[in-house]
Write an enzyme that holds these catalytic residues in place. Structure first.
Site, PDB file in Angstrom:
ATOM      1  N   SER A  44       0.795  -1.243   0.000  1.00 19.97           N
ATOM      2  CA  SER A  44       0.000   0.000   0.000  1.00 19.97           C
ATOM      3  C   SER A  44       0.820   1.281   0.000  1.00 19.97           C
ATOM      4  O   SER A  44       0.264   2.360  -0.216  1.00 19.97           O
ATOM      5  CB  SER A  44      -0.923   0.029   1.219  1.00 19.97           C
ATOM      6  OG  SER A  44      -2.077  -0.698   0.941  1.00 19.97           O
ATOM      7  N   LYS A  66       0.450   3.609  -2.911  1.00 19.02           N
ATOM      8  CA  LYS A  66      -0.798   4.336  -3.201  1.00 19.02           C
ATOM      9  C   LYS A  66      -0.632   5.861  -3.347  1.00 19.02           C
ATOM     10  O   LYS A  66      -1.218   6.447  -4.260  1.00 19.02           O
ATOM     11  CB  LYS A  66      -1.856   3.986  -2.148  1.00 19.02           C
ATOM     12  CG  LYS A  66      -2.356   2.540  -2.319  1.00 19.02           C
ATOM     13  CD  LYS A  66      -3.240   2.053  -1.182  1.00 19.02           C
ATOM     14  CE  LYS A  66      -3.665   0.603  -1.468  1.00 19.02           C
ATOM     15  NZ  LYS A  66      -4.269  -0.077  -0.350  1.00 19.02           N
ATOM     16  N   TYR A  71      -2.857  -2.716 -10.592  1.00 20.08           N
ATOM     17  CA  TYR A  71      -2.767  -2.398  -9.159  1.00 20.08           C
ATOM     18  C   TYR A  71      -1.878  -3.419  -8.424  1.00 20.08           C
ATOM     19  O   TYR A  71      -0.994  -3.047  -7.644  1.00 20.08           O
ATOM     20  CB  TYR A  71      -4.187  -2.349  -8.555  1.00 20.08           C
ATOM     21  CG  TYR A  71      -4.214  -2.386  -7.049  1.00 20.08           C
ATOM     22  CD1 TYR A  71      -3.746  -1.310  -6.293  1.00 20.08           C
ATOM     23  CD2 TYR A  71      -4.714  -3.498  -6.361  1.00 20.08           C
ATOM     24  CE1 TYR A  71      -3.766  -1.348  -4.896  1.00 20.08           C
ATOM     25  CE2 TYR A  71      -4.739  -3.550  -4.975  1.00 20.08           C
ATOM     26  CZ  TYR A  71      -4.254  -2.470  -4.251  1.00 20.08           C
ATOM     27  OH  TYR A  71      -4.266  -2.510  -2.878  1.00 20.08           O
ATOM     28  N   TYR A 119      -4.607   3.621   7.390  1.00 20.32           N
ATOM     29  CA  TYR A 119      -5.831   2.813   7.497  1.00 20.32           C
ATOM     30  C   TYR A 119      -6.730   3.377   8.591  1.00 20.32           C
ATOM     31  O   TYR A 119      -6.772   4.593   8.779  1.00 20.32           O
ATOM     32  CB  TYR A 119      -5.499   1.337   7.758  1.00 20.32           C
ATOM     33  CG  TYR A 119      -4.455   0.761   6.837  1.00 20.32           C
ATOM     34  CD1 TYR A 119      -4.568   0.896   5.458  1.00 20.32           C
ATOM     35  CD2 TYR A 119      -3.363   0.073   7.334  1.00 20.32           C
ATOM     36  CE1 TYR A 119      -3.621   0.357   4.616  1.00 20.32           C
ATOM     37  CE2 TYR A 119      -2.415  -0.471   6.493  1.00 20.32           C
ATOM     38  CZ  TYR A 119      -2.538  -0.324   5.133  1.00 20.32           C
ATOM     39  OH  TYR A 119      -1.602  -0.853   4.296  1.00 20.32           O
ATOM     40  N   VAL A 144       1.166  -3.462   3.905  1.00 15.83           N
ATOM     41  CA  VAL A 144       1.145  -4.715   4.665  1.00 15.83           C
ATOM     42  C   VAL A 144       2.480  -5.476   4.667  1.00 15.83           C
ATOM     43  O   VAL A 144       2.629  -6.462   5.380  1.00 15.83           O
ATOM     44  CB  VAL A 144       0.038  -5.696   4.200  1.00 15.83           C
ATOM     45  CG1 VAL A 144      -1.321  -5.267   4.677  1.00 15.83           C
ATOM     46  CG2 VAL A 144       0.078  -5.894   2.712  1.00 15.83           C
TER      47      VAL A 144
HETATM   48  N1  GLN Z   1      -1.791  -5.929  -1.991  1.00 19.70           N
HETATM   49  C1  GLN Z   1      -2.523  -5.605  -0.835  1.00 19.70           C
HETATM   50  C2  GLN Z   1      -4.009  -5.661  -1.120  1.00 19.70           C
HETATM   51  O1  GLN Z   1      -4.428  -5.146  -2.101  1.00 19.70           O
HETATM   52  C3  GLN Z   1      -2.113  -4.240  -0.377  1.00 19.70           C
HETATM   53  C4  GLN Z   1      -2.854  -3.834   0.826  1.00 19.70           C
HETATM   54  C5  GLN Z   1      -2.034  -3.126   1.846  1.00 19.70           C
HETATM   55  O2  GLN Z   1      -0.816  -2.980   1.801  1.00 19.70           O
HETATM   56  N2  GLN Z   1      -2.728  -2.729   2.849  1.00 19.70           N
HETATM   57  O3  GLN Z   1      -4.781  -6.200  -0.373  1.00 19.70           O
END
Ligand code: GLN
Length: 528
Positions: free
Chosen positions: A156, A159, A284, A336, A354
């Protein structure tokens, strides 16, 4: 009069003497480079390339010596070297700042709580003990500690950059006709959209897929990925980022929730017309599977701190307005459903992933890349969050720290002398403008009303010359010295007479009289 060239020469002479401790009239290039490194300017800094390729540095480092004349030349030609050696970069005392960072790193490393993400085997297999911190200031001063050369996938933390790319291309209005800018208050992959049927913001999965659908739509998916890849390379100061194909394949295989989110958005007509859903999702996942290390990613965070210009290469990667939007959303939505708490406690824009990645931005000061794979139940790196907390406990980096004048936190941005000088100037300026509130505020910060500037002019001199009666009354009540002399030998009383402020003149006369009679009484009582 001393010319600026003479001043410059004088400055480089004293810098040289400082390095030539044994007075050998020359220094080794090792000594020179180590000194730069202490100030955060490293040998792989692109701005050092030309200098290091020059004749002076071609010989082996420990044998080559630099004479004073050569040293002066280097300083004349290389503003970065000069600024760094004379401690004029954004963190002037970088060495002691880094000692604090080391300290916080070792304290934080003791925390072994949380667990690594296990929704894909590639993340589940990562050694959970790893921990890295890398810093890059807006002047390109760098420091790293821990596993800063180990690659991990961005997840993430990609992003914000995809959001910036969409903004650069399409502008704020168009982008936000497809994605909101409110925190969702829910987990990053919650099956939820806002009341308009749009993703809540670009920092959670639904919004990030939306950014992907917007980037470079007219081109092939391969070219679109190239664009993202190129941007990361530029952000990392031309260090290549890599792509982890097995992470990508695993992401694609375990993508039910992301597909569900994408279909939900399509049902609500959230995507631009003719969006290819599978292609968008794959794009993505590919962005999440880009890999790099904190050592390089710190420059990316620093680019955001530096309003879109990479401090190491000088390349303008994003417009400052793009970065302003991005940082605003990182502050409100980047962590988050811990974002509100993070903004409250840490008060800085950040983005986690994550994989245990965390990008922290201190606008106009530095970017920090943190990596530690163990996550809390929300999905943020446990040590990452703890490091940020400890950092703002020690340094005045919370965006509202400037409001709390009494803070005992360290401000590593400026030299102490500079801070003092600027407060003296503020107080004197306020006295001359009759700004009593500001004077009271500065006094509460511990600035003495008895101070004087370079010319020996005190707040009382200025308030008197400008006829600021209330300020003069206040200063008298504070028992300041009533007859200080400035560099021309003038006292406030002489200023009052010169500028014909009769009322102030009377007040000063009375105050001096009563002060003298008090003194007389004290003397009498001592003599008795
Ligand atoms: N690849 C993960 C997903 O799309 C990324 C999510 C994250 O880092 N929170 O679920």
């Amino acid at each position: 009069m001393i010319s600026t060239t003479q001043l410059d020469e004088h400055a480089s002479d004293s810098l040289f003497k400082m390095l030539d401790a044994e007075n050998k009239k020359s220094i080794t290039s090792n000594t020179f480079l180590n000194q730069l490194a202490e100030n955060g300017i490293l040998e792989d800094d692109p701005r050092m390339r030309e200098l290091l390729h020059s004749f002076t540095f071609k010989v082996p480092k420990d044998t080559k010596t630099i004479t004073q004349a050569e040293f002066n030349d280097i300083l004349k030609q290389n503003a970065l070297v000069k600024k760094s050696l004379s401690k004029n970069l954004v963190i002037p005392d970088f060495e002691s700042f880094c000692k604090h960072i080391e300290d916080i790193f070792f304290e934080t490393r003791k925390n072994k709580t949380g667990k690594v993400a296990d929704y894909i085997p590639q993340l589940a297999r990562v050694n959970p003990e790893q921990f890295a911190i890398s810093i890059c200031t807006v002047d390109g001063q760098r420091f790293s500690i821990g596993d800063s050369n180990v690659d991990f996938c961005l997840q993430s933390s990609c992003k914000p950059i995809n959001y910036c790319l969409a903004l650069e291309e399409l502008g704020e209005q168009k982008v936000h006709s497809h994605v909101g800018r409110e925190p969702s208050g829910q987990s990053f992959n919650e099956l939820a959209l806002n009341l308009k049927g749009l993703p809540h913001n670009p920092m959670i999965n639904a919004g990030a897929m939306m950014s992907c659908s917007l980037i470079d739509r007219k081109n092939s998916i391969a070219d679109r990925f190239d664009k993202v890849n190129r941007t990361w390379k530029a952000l990392c100061a031309e260090k290549a980022v890599s792509f982890n194909n097995s992470v990508y394949l695993s992401e694609r295989q375990t993508a039910d929730r992301n597909f569900a989110l994408a279909y939900f958005m399509r049902e609500k007509n959230a995507f631009p017309e003719k969006t290819n859903l599978t292609e968008t999702l794959e794009f993505y996942f590919q962005c999440c599977s880009i890999e790099s290390k904190t050592y390089d990613l710190a420059a990316a965070a620093a680019t955001l701190a530096n309003a879109g210009t990479n401090p190491l290469t000088g390349e303008v990667i994003f417009k400052s307005s793009t970065v302003q939007n991005c940082l605003s959303l990182m502050l409100s939505c980047g962590m988050y459903d811990f974002s509100g708490e993070f903004a409250f406690k840490i008060g800085l824009p950040a983005k986690s992933g994550v994989s245990g990645a965390l990008m922290l931005v201190i606008p106009n000061v530095m970017g920090i890349s943190i990596w530690s794979p163990r996550l809390d139940e929300i999905g943020n790196s446990v040590r990452g969050v703890e490091f940020c907390k400890r950092l703002v406990e020690r340094f005045s980096f919370h965006q509202y720290d400037s409001l709390t004048g009494h803070s005992t936190k360290i401000n590593p941005r400026k030299k102490e002398k500079e801070v003092k000088a600027s407060k003296v100037m503020e107080l004197i300026w306020s006295a001359s403008h009759g700004d009593l509130d500001e004077i009271l505020r500065l006094e509460a910060e511990g600035v003495s009303p008895d101070i004087a500037d370079y010319d020996g002019r005190t707040p009382l001199h200025l308030a008197t010359s400008e006829g600021q009666l209330e300020v003069v009354k206040h200063l008298i009540s504070k028992n300041v010295n009533l007859s200080p002399k400035d560099r021309w030998g003038n006292t406030p009383m002489e200023d009052a007479i010169k500028f014909k402020h009769k009322e102030i003149q009377k007040l000063l006369e009375q105050a001096i009289k009563s002060c003298n009679s008090k003194k007389d009484k004290v003397i009498e009582s001592i003599l008795i």
